[in-house]
Design an enzyme around this catalytic site. Sequence first.
Site, PDB file in Angstrom:
ATOM      1  N   ASN A 173       0.858  -1.189   0.000  1.00 36.87           N
ATOM      2  CA  ASN A 173       0.000   0.000   0.000  1.00 36.87           C
ATOM      3  C   ASN A 173       0.896   1.242   0.000  1.00 36.87           C
ATOM      4  O   ASN A 173       1.714   1.424   0.914  1.00 36.87           O
ATOM      5  CB  ASN A 173      -0.901  -0.034   1.237  1.00 36.87           C
ATOM      6  CG  ASN A 173      -1.816   1.171   1.323  1.00 36.87           C
ATOM      7  OD1 ASN A 173      -1.374   2.296   1.114  1.00 36.87           O
ATOM      8  ND2 ASN A 173      -3.070   0.956   1.642  1.00 36.87           N
ATOM      9  N   HIS A 184       0.991   6.313   1.713  1.00 36.44           N
ATOM     10  CA  HIS A 184       1.740   7.290   2.500  1.00 36.44           C
ATOM     11  C   HIS A 184       2.933   7.893   1.760  1.00 36.44           C
ATOM     12  O   HIS A 184       3.541   8.844   2.250  1.00 36.44           O
ATOM     13  CB  HIS A 184       2.108   6.704   3.859  1.00 36.44           C
ATOM     14  CG  HIS A 184       0.850   6.447   4.641  1.00 36.44           C
ATOM     15  ND1 HIS A 184      -0.021   7.472   4.966  1.00 36.44           N
ATOM     16  CD2 HIS A 184       0.271   5.306   5.054  1.00 36.44           C
ATOM     17  CE1 HIS A 184      -1.072   6.953   5.588  1.00 36.44           C
ATOM     18  NE2 HIS A 184      -0.928   5.645   5.652  1.00 36.44           N
ATOM     19  N   HIS A 215      -5.612   3.658  -1.786  1.00 37.75           N
ATOM     20  CA  HIS A 215      -6.932   4.047  -1.278  1.00 37.75           C
ATOM     21  C   HIS A 215      -7.219   5.488  -1.698  1.00 37.75           C
ATOM     22  O   HIS A 215      -6.516   6.409  -1.284  1.00 37.75           O
ATOM     23  CB  HIS A 215      -6.899   3.929   0.260  1.00 37.75           C
ATOM     24  CG  HIS A 215      -8.211   4.209   0.929  1.00 37.75           C
ATOM     25  ND1 HIS A 215      -8.362   4.119   2.294  1.00 37.75           N
ATOM     26  CD2 HIS A 215      -9.429   4.577   0.452  1.00 37.75           C
ATOM     27  CE1 HIS A 215      -9.606   4.417   2.621  1.00 37.75           C
ATOM     28  NE2 HIS A 215     -10.275   4.702   1.522  1.00 37.75           N
ATOM     29  N   ARG A 255      -9.391   8.285  -0.971  1.00 34.25           N
ATOM     30  CA  ARG A 255     -10.374   8.695   0.039  1.00 34.25           C
ATOM     31  C   ARG A 255     -11.222   9.838  -0.505  1.00 34.25           C
ATOM     32  O   ARG A 255     -10.793  10.582  -1.382  1.00 34.25           O
ATOM     33  CB  ARG A 255      -9.663   9.125   1.324  1.00 34.25           C
ATOM     34  CG  ARG A 255      -8.943   7.987   2.017  1.00 34.25           C
ATOM     35  CD  ARG A 255      -8.378   8.451   3.346  1.00 34.25           C
ATOM     36  NE  ARG A 255      -9.381   8.499   4.368  1.00 34.25           N
ATOM     37  CZ  ARG A 255      -9.554   7.574   5.319  1.00 34.25           C
ATOM     38  NH1 ARG A 255      -8.746   6.538   5.402  1.00 34.25           N
ATOM     39  NH2 ARG A 255     -10.504   7.693   6.208  1.00 34.25           N
ATOM     40  N   ARG A 262      -6.908  12.895   0.778  1.00 33.25           N
ATOM     41  CA  ARG A 262      -5.808  13.328   1.647  1.00 33.25           C
ATOM     42  C   ARG A 262      -4.469  12.725   1.251  1.00 33.25           C
ATOM     43  O   ARG A 262      -3.428  13.253   1.582  1.00 33.25           O
ATOM     44  CB  ARG A 262      -6.105  12.998   3.111  1.00 33.25           C
ATOM     45  CG  ARG A 262      -6.082  11.530   3.418  1.00 33.25           C
ATOM     46  CD  ARG A 262      -6.270  11.282   4.883  1.00 33.25           C
ATOM     47  NE  ARG A 262      -7.632  11.529   5.298  1.00 33.25           N
ATOM     48  CZ  ARG A 262      -8.163  10.984   6.398  1.00 33.25           C
ATOM     49  NH1 ARG A 262      -7.421  10.217   7.171  1.00 33.25           N
ATOM     50  NH2 ARG A 262      -9.410  11.213   6.729  1.00 33.25           N
ATOM     51  N   GLU A 287      -8.620   0.566  -3.115  1.00 30.52           N
ATOM     52  CA  GLU A 287      -9.426   0.632  -1.881  1.00 30.52           C
ATOM     53  C   GLU A 287     -10.405   1.779  -2.003  1.00 30.52           C
ATOM     54  O   GLU A 287     -10.005   2.902  -2.353  1.00 30.52           O
ATOM     55  CB  GLU A 287      -8.524   0.878  -0.675  1.00 30.52           C
ATOM     56  CG  GLU A 287      -7.902  -0.373  -0.160  1.00 30.52           C
ATOM     57  CD  GLU A 287      -7.108  -0.085   1.102  1.00 30.52           C
ATOM     58  OE1 GLU A 287      -7.377   0.915   1.791  1.00 30.52           O
ATOM     59  OE2 GLU A 287      -6.202  -0.859   1.370  1.00 30.52           O
ATOM     60  N   THR A 317      -8.163   3.696   8.332  1.00 33.55           N
ATOM     61  CA  THR A 317      -9.378   2.887   8.366  1.00 33.55           C
ATOM     62  C   THR A 317      -9.445   2.175   9.714  1.00 33.55           C
ATOM     63  O   THR A 317      -8.722   1.214   9.941  1.00 33.55           O
ATOM     64  CB  THR A 317      -9.366   1.881   7.195  1.00 33.55           C
ATOM     65  OG1 THR A 317      -8.970   2.575   6.018  1.00 33.55           O
ATOM     66  CG2 THR A 317     -10.733   1.272   6.993  1.00 33.55           C
ATOM     67  N   GLU A 345     -10.989  -9.263   3.320  1.00 31.25           N
ATOM     68  CA  GLU A 345      -9.707  -8.915   3.926  1.00 31.25           C
ATOM     69  C   GLU A 345      -9.982  -8.726   5.408  1.00 31.25           C
ATOM     70  O   GLU A 345     -10.833  -7.907   5.795  1.00 31.25           O
ATOM     71  CB  GLU A 345      -9.135  -7.639   3.298  1.00 31.25           C
ATOM     72  CG  GLU A 345      -7.786  -7.288   3.923  1.00 31.25           C
ATOM     73  CD  GLU A 345      -7.021  -6.214   3.164  1.00 31.25           C
ATOM     74  OE1 GLU A 345      -7.146  -6.125   1.926  1.00 31.25           O
ATOM     75  OE2 GLU A 345      -6.284  -5.466   3.829  1.00 31.25           O
ATOM     76  N   HIS A 352      -3.609  -4.373   7.850  1.00 28.18           N
ATOM     77  CA  HIS A 352      -3.701  -3.200   8.717  1.00 28.18           C
ATOM     78  C   HIS A 352      -2.779  -3.340   9.925  1.00 28.18           C
ATOM     79  O   HIS A 352      -2.926  -4.251  10.722  1.00 28.18           O
ATOM     80  CB  HIS A 352      -5.119  -2.897   9.207  1.00 28.18           C
ATOM     81  CG  HIS A 352      -5.316  -1.417   9.416  1.00 28.18           C
ATOM     82  ND1 HIS A 352      -4.853  -0.756  10.513  1.00 28.18           N
ATOM     83  CD2 HIS A 352      -5.858  -0.465   8.617  1.00 28.18           C
ATOM     84  CE1 HIS A 352      -5.115   0.523  10.397  1.00 28.18           C
ATOM     85  NE2 HIS A 352      -5.719   0.735   9.246  1.00 28.18           N
TER      86      HIS A 352
HETATM   87  N1  PXP Z   1      -5.784  -3.047   4.059  1.00 30.39           N
HETATM   88  C1  PXP Z   1      -6.764  -2.125   4.094  1.00 30.39           C
HETATM   89  C2  PXP Z   1      -8.121  -2.508   3.628  1.00 30.39           C
HETATM   90  C3  PXP Z   1      -6.501  -0.809   4.541  1.00 30.39           C
HETATM   91  O1  PXP Z   1      -7.489   0.108   4.560  1.00 30.39           O
HETATM   92  C4  PXP Z   1      -5.181  -0.473   4.905  1.00 30.39           C
HETATM   93  C5  PXP Z   1      -4.870   0.933   5.316  1.00 30.39           C
HETATM   94  O2  PXP Z   1      -5.078   1.804   4.271  1.00 30.39           O
HETATM   95  C6  PXP Z   1      -4.196  -1.473   4.824  1.00 30.39           C
HETATM   96  C7  PXP Z   1      -4.534  -2.753   4.427  1.00 30.39           C
HETATM   97  C8  PXP Z   1      -2.776  -1.180   5.161  1.00 30.39           C
HETATM   98  O3  PXP Z   1      -2.656  -0.850   6.505  1.00 30.39           O
HETATM   99  P1  PXP Z   1      -1.283  -0.293   7.036  1.00 30.39           P
HETATM  100  O4  PXP Z   1      -1.021   0.983   6.297  1.00 30.39           O
HETATM  101  O5  PXP Z   1      -1.519  -0.097   8.482  1.00 30.39           O
HETATM  102  O6  PXP Z   1      -0.242  -1.340   6.740  1.00 30.39           O
END
Ligand code: PXP
Length: 260
Positions: free
Chosen positions: A17, A20, A53, A55, A59, A80, A111, A161, A204
Amino acid sequence: MDPKAPRAPSRLRLGVNIDHVATLRNARGGRHPDPLHAAMTAIGAGADGITAHLREDRRHMRDEDIARLKARISKPLNFEMAATDEMVEIALKTRPHAACIVPERREERTTEGGLDVVGQHNQIVPVVQKLKAAGIRVSLFIAADPAQIEMAAKAGAPVIEIHTGAWCDAVHDGQADVAQTEFRRIAAGARLAQQAGLEVHAGHGLDYVTAEAIAALPEIVELNIGHYMIGDAVFAGLDNVVKKMRVAMDRGRMVIKAAR
Ligand code: PXP
């Protein structure tokens, strides 16, 4: 071959992901660091897919990031999204390999919980149907709660998930009993989901320790990891970057010497 020999476990897929990277870019505006560059680097290093993702408040990821990722990356894009008309329209236009439906609240930092498929069944089912009809593999991001898992299967989603956030928080906070309970819940949820015919992913809050632990659950076939990896990339890469900057500055200084 000995038919009783244990089967080699299948490779656990890693979805990286990159939200960031966009968070960092947006702190200044402009184009650097580019999430597409991050996606290419992650794929070059062995990521099996890229997760992003979009949003409602944009952001981190922007609409054009999603379009560029879809057009340029060589591995599956997992989009996402909240179950809103706006996001469905973008998904249908972009046609990512997969869409993961997540809950979204404006005031949250990330999330925070799983989707309430039981309570929001009427809103979620049409979204699942529209995405599936467009050939997009749909997953629902839910807690490892039997009622949610059963409803996800009824809603027609082929994938769930499992939200690992509460377990990861307990591990990091040293709450061993809570961590054990949460891990058992995830393991039981993964088994139940597989029995219900669902493909099981998880994500997550995962880091090296929790990713290694959850990789031992055979029902889980994909992990999606973001924040920790992007954060650790700063430390894994900062020494190289300082050295490169030193070289660039020293090279620039040579011009003064040469002119003397
Ligand atoms: N899976 C989903 C569905 C999420 O919403 C997120 C966060 O955007 C992640 C995985 C990844 O989480 P993390 O950034 O904490 O590794």
